[in-house]
Design an enzyme around this catalytic site. Structure first.
Site, PDB file in Angstrom:
ATOM      1  N   HIS A 140       0.862  -1.182   0.000  1.00  0.00           N
ATOM      2  CA  HIS A 140       0.000   0.000   0.000  1.00  0.00           C
ATOM      3  C   HIS A 140       0.902   1.237   0.000  1.00  0.00           C
ATOM      4  CE1 HIS A 140      -4.310   1.398   0.993  1.00  0.00           C
ATOM      5  NE2 HIS A 140      -3.624   2.513   0.786  1.00  0.00           N
ATOM      6  N   GLU A 185      -4.149   0.069  -5.612  1.00  0.00           N
ATOM      7  CA  GLU A 185      -4.270   1.196  -6.546  1.00  0.00           C
ATOM      8  C   GLU A 185      -3.003   1.483  -7.344  1.00  0.00           C
ATOM      9  OE1 GLU A 185      -5.781   4.668  -4.630  1.00  0.00           O
ATOM     10  OE2 GLU A 185      -7.679   3.734  -4.110  1.00  0.00           O
TER      11      GLU A 185
HETATM   12  C1  GBH Z   1      -7.312   5.655  -1.441  1.00  0.00           C
HETATM   13  O1  GBH Z   1      -6.703   6.295  -2.516  1.00  0.00           O
HETATM   14  C2  GBH Z   1      -6.170   5.047  -0.702  1.00  0.00           C
HETATM   15  O2  GBH Z   1      -6.040   3.668  -0.995  1.00  0.00           O
HETATM   16  C3  GBH Z   1      -6.197   5.269   0.772  1.00  0.00           C
HETATM   17  O3  GBH Z   1      -4.927   5.008   1.274  1.00  0.00           O
HETATM   18  C4  GBH Z   1      -6.660   6.679   1.052  1.00  0.00           C
HETATM   19  O4  GBH Z   1      -6.555   6.994   2.412  1.00  0.00           O
HETATM   20  C5  GBH Z   1      -8.088   6.778   0.590  1.00  0.00           C
HETATM   21  O5  GBH Z   1      -8.149   6.532  -0.785  1.00  0.00           O
HETATM   22  C6  GBH Z   1      -8.761   8.111   0.844  1.00  0.00           C
HETATM   23  O6  GBH Z   1      -8.238   9.132   0.026  1.00  0.00           O
HETATM   24  O7  GBH Z   1      -5.819  16.374  -3.706  1.00  0.00           O
HETATM   25  O8  GBH Z   1      -4.294  16.057  -5.528  1.00  0.00           O
HETATM   26  O9  GBH Z   1      -4.328  14.494  -3.701  1.00  0.00           O
HETATM   27  C7  GBH Z   1      -7.299   7.417  -3.041  1.00  0.00           C
HETATM   28  C8  GBH Z   1      -6.240   8.456  -3.197  1.00  0.00           C
HETATM   29  C9  GBH Z   1      -5.797  10.699  -2.947  1.00  0.00           C
HETATM   30  C10 GBH Z   1      -7.243   9.968  -4.722  1.00  0.00           C
HETATM   31  C11 GBH Z   1      -6.257  12.080  -3.134  1.00  0.00           C
HETATM   32  C12 GBH Z   1      -7.696  11.393  -4.917  1.00  0.00           C
HETATM   33  C13 GBH Z   1      -7.177  13.643  -4.640  1.00  0.00           C
HETATM   34  C14 GBH Z   1      -6.299  14.489  -5.467  1.00  0.00           C
HETATM   35  N1  GBH Z   1      -6.819   9.756  -3.366  1.00  0.00           N
HETATM   36  N2  GBH Z   1      -6.660  12.302  -4.492  1.00  0.00           N
HETATM   37  S1  GBH Z   1      -5.132  15.398  -4.528  1.00  0.00           S
END
Ligand code: GBH
Length: 487
Positions: A140, A185
């Site tokens: 992860h 992911e």
């Molecule tokens: C999941 O990924 C993860 O597997 C987990 O670890 C995480 O805690 C969970 O989602 C909740 O977010 O503002 O530019 O970063 C999703 C990862 C990260 C995707 C943030 C969307 C937003 C764009 N997410 N991202 S930004």
């Protein structure tokens, strides 16, 4: 009589709550976590550094609150309390991830770090004592730091190191683990968090290293799958697959074929690029064709998308016993003119335009809206596209920004997404085998630090004891696990 009316209403109106409907007996209802986001103890008991330690320590300006996972929820010490919380929630499954460098400090099997192994043994055993199934992710995002100088996942050398790590983990824990996830992911591993994949890669133009990384991750996943299949499955009898994030892209106008094509193209570039080689054969044709065509126009000597040999395609094909899905986002997709040729970028390869609906209820995480039909549509799409595989929803969740315990938004969120899951199972015949809520407790939300709180339990990060307090949604979730309905 009332039951009959309710049933008719729920069969006709797609947003109705199917109050009478129960999750099947073997359906997993659980919660999810990840090592770096909760464990802390980053340099304790022989743990080696990971790229997230280095990234947060050296580039804290890129983390919203300048924080890191050095202590996080301190679950390395508070694991018993975590299991008690899971027990209180009544869940039957608890998803953890292993910190690769806690088990193999430099990423290689040259040295196995016994205290790290002991930690996961204690946790797994405690879960089992409480009749909670441990669902274990190998990776992860916390790559051992040692691989960073090689370019991290853009270097194919990492594939075999991952395979050896996977074999080590199956050997150490597989007698008690029935559900394995190789990678969490891969799309995010390759595309988010630039400058993290080993700073070397940031010198490559965008639209190249993402594909190299994806290519290696697919091979690494397949190697781990085959090791399990050949060396462990007969005795350990578990299931193994990968978890992909799925942003559902709904055609803005479904009677416009161009919008339908644009939406599908986005799905293929986000999801199909990983799902197709595993559940069908090779990358999706639209991905192969578009990257090749744009690469030619950009004067690259060959496609920026690496090619698999026939032997590799065959080795990756079929490496899933179920498919893991993390779902948070629904967007509309519509066609737009072909982007002009300039610097390459995967978004230009995917083309099309995506947008949200401002009327959808949101939460503190700007990208998350409450759009339960998006989950239902993507589940149906998976069923129809990949011949009805078993699906495990490995993450789905909602964020607060503050310390409030009254989280009615989260309750609305879980209720509607659990309902969409039930509808997909009972009305659409999708083979969904479980739902894991992200997350059991607030934790280190990557570049958002501790500013976004995804927990059913609140965690006080200013308190050295990292006190956990149930939010209102804990009561809701307990009711779900007790009644096996959406409540
Ligand atoms: C999941 O990924 C993860 O597997 C987990 O670890 C995480 O805690 C969970 O989602 C909740 O977010 O503002 O530019 O970063 C999703 C990862 C990260 C995707 C943030 C969307 C937003 C764009 N997410 N991202 S930004």
């Amino acid at each position: 009589m009332l039951t009959a009316v309710l049933l008719i209403v729920s069969l006709t109106a797609r947003h109705t709550f199917s109050l009478e409907w129960k999750f099947p007996n073997d359906f997993k209802l659980g919660v999810a976590t990840a090592s770096y986001q909760i464990e802390g103890a980053w340099n304790t008991d022989g743990r080696g550094a990971s790229i997230w330690d280095t990234f947060t320590h050296n580039r804290s300006v890129l983390i919203k609150d300048g924080s890191n996972g050095d202590v996080a929820c301190n679950s390395y010490y508070k694991w018993e309390e975590d299991v008690e919380m899971a027990k209180n929630l009544g869940v039957d499954s608890y998803r953890i991830s292993l910190s690769w460098s806690r088990i193999l400090p430099d990423g290689t099997t040259r040295k196995i770090n016994q205290p790290g192994v002991d930690f996961y043994n204690r946790l797994i055993n405690k879960l089992l004592e409480n009749d909670i199934e441990p669902i274990v992710t190998l990776y992860h995002w916390d790559l051992p730091q040692k691989f960073s100088a090689w370019g991290g996942w853009t270097n194919p050398a990492v594939i075999n190191y991952f395979a050896h790590y996977a074999r080590t983990a199956f050997g150490l824990f597989g007698d008690r683990v029935r559900t394995w996830i190789t990678l969490n992911e891969p799309r995010l591993i390759c595309q988010a968090y630039k400058g993290l994949v080993g700073d070397v890669t940031s010198d490559f133009p965008l639209g190249t290293s993402e594909y190299m990384c994806a290519h290696n991750l697919l091979k690494a996943h397949a190697e781990a799958y085959h090791i399990y299949d050949k060396e462990f499955r007969r005795t350990q009898k578990g299931k193994i697959s990968i978890t992909l994030d799925f942003t559902w892209t709904e055609p803005a106008n479904s009677s416009n074929p161009d919008d339908v094509r644009a939406a599908n193209q986005n799905i293929q570039f986000d999801f199909g690029i990983y799902a197709n080689p595993i559940m069908k054969f090779d990358y999706p044709k639209v991905v192969i064709d578009r990257v090749a065509q744009r690469s030619r126009l950009e004067n690259f000597p060959e496609s920026r998308l690496p090619k698999f040999t026939l032997a590799e395609k065959l080795r990756i094909k079929g490496t899933y016993d179920y498919i893991g899905i993390n779902h948070y986002i629904t967007l509309y997709g519509r066609s737009s003119p072909e982007p002009p040729i300039s610097d390459p970028h995967i978004d230009l390869d995917a083309a099309g335009e995506r947008f949200s609906n401002p009327n959808w209820e949101g939460c503190a995480a700007y990208w998350i809206k409450i759009v339960p039909w998006g989950l239902r549509n993507l589940l149906k799409w998976i069923k129809n596209t990949y011949r009805n595989p078993e699906i495990l929803i490995t993450e789905n969740g909602y964020a607060n920004a503050g310390d409030e315990l009254e989280d009615d938004g989260r309750i609305r969120y879980y209720r509607s997404y659990l309902n969409a899951t039930l509808q997909a199972i009972l009305e659409d015949g999708v083979n969904v085998k479980g739902y894991l809520a992200w997350s059991i407790m607030d934790n280190f939300e990557w570049t958002h630090g501790y500013t976004l709180k995804f927990g059913l339990y609140h965690v006080n990060f200013t308190d050295p004891n990292r006190t956990r307090t149930p939010r209102k949604s804990v009561e809701y979730f307990k009711n779900v696990t007790r009644t096996r309905t959406v409540g």
